[in-house]
Design an enzyme around this catalytic site. Structure first.
Site, PDB file in Angstrom:
ATOM      1  N   TYR A 169       0.830  -1.195   0.000  1.00 51.43           N
ATOM      2  CA  TYR A 169       0.000   0.000   0.000  1.00 51.43           C
ATOM      3  C   TYR A 169       0.871   1.254   0.000  1.00 51.43           C
ATOM      4  CZ  TYR A 169      -3.393   3.504   1.563  1.00 51.43           C
ATOM      5  OH  TYR A 169      -4.173   4.636   1.679  1.00 51.43           O
ATOM      6  N   LYS A 215       1.024   4.269  -2.881  1.00 51.41           N
ATOM      7  CA  LYS A 215       0.750   5.683  -2.644  1.00 51.41           C
ATOM      8  C   LYS A 215       1.943   6.564  -3.004  1.00 51.41           C
ATOM      9  CE  LYS A 215      -3.519   5.421  -1.606  1.00 51.41           C
ATOM     10  NZ  LYS A 215      -4.508   6.043  -2.522  1.00 51.41           N
TER      11      LYS A 215
END
Length: 242
Positions: A138, A142
């Protein structure tokens, strides 16, 4: 008033932003991952929003989302809000889909990409990344989407392209005990998409609660930006125009 497309509008920050922008008189195009899921935005459609459907984890469906949006006419802004926190769809949804939609949707005046404070823990490393979903976290995703936003700002000087950290807010993704303010979590992207404020009419920023901050240095590195764009182009067969 602006015409704004928001990905992932069925719940969370995307829906909150859609509701606020409709309240303010803007014209909205909302998105859900399937035609069945569009039931969750029936009330927004009833208030005048147009709607498109497609699973952003699927490359061909993402292409179709872009086609649907283009059929509806030129946009003023796109808010790339859709995202997932866990599972095999992190890279397809959080990075590949924003890239493909950016490349295929007729160029708007403003682009807003949601990142996270966790991007600072992402790895500026593309070796071993499999865009089908394996080999990235994750935090990596990002960092990559923040890099995409700033690469677009550099490549397209006629577009205001920015990335936003909404904070850790109490949505389905953030959980009920998230400590940050939900309203502030979607205010900045609305502001960047529609405001005539001088600060909102800038590009290449990483924003948190309407304040510019310094992103991970890799997101500002033209060499890493170009490597990311090349990797995504190679995987998708879609090239971001100059």
């Amino acid at each position: 008033m602006a015409r704004v497309f928001i990905t992932g509008s069925a719940d969370g920050l995307g829906r909150a932003a859609a509701e606020t922008l409709l309240d303010d008189g803007h014209e909205l195009v909302v998105h859900a991952r399937s035609t069945a899921r569009l039931r969750a935005v029936d009330d927004l459609i009833g208030r005048g929003a147009a709607a498109v459907a497609g699973d952003l984890a699927d490359l061909e469906q993402t292409r179709h989302v872009a086609e649907q949006v283009n059929t509806l006419g030129r946009l003023d802004a796109v808010i790339h809000n859709a995202g997932v926190y866990t599972g095999p769809d992190i890279l397809p949804v959080n990075v590949v889909a924003p890239y493909v939609l950016t490349a295929l949707i007729e160029r708007p005046h403003r682009l807003v990409y949601l990142t996270s404070g966790m991007h600072s823990g992402g790895r500026a490393e593309l070796r071993g990344i499999d865009w089908t979903g394996r080999g990235g976290s994750y935090s990596d995703s990002k960092l990559f989407v923040a890099t995409l936003a700033l690469a677009v700002a550099r490549r397209w000087p006629d577009v205001y392209s920015n990335t936003v950290d909404p904070g850790w807010v109490p949505t389905r993704m953030g959980g009920p005990h998230a400590p940050d303010d939900l309203r502030l979590g979607h205010l900045t992207q609305e502001w960047l998409a529609t405001s005539d404020d001088a600060e909102a009419r800038t590009s290449g920023g990483y924003w948190f609660h309407q304040r510019r901050r310094d992103p991970h240095p890799a997101a500002l590195d033209p060499r890493f930006q170009d490597a990311l764009l090349a990797s995504l182009a190679d995987y998708t067969g879609v090239t971001l125009s100059g």
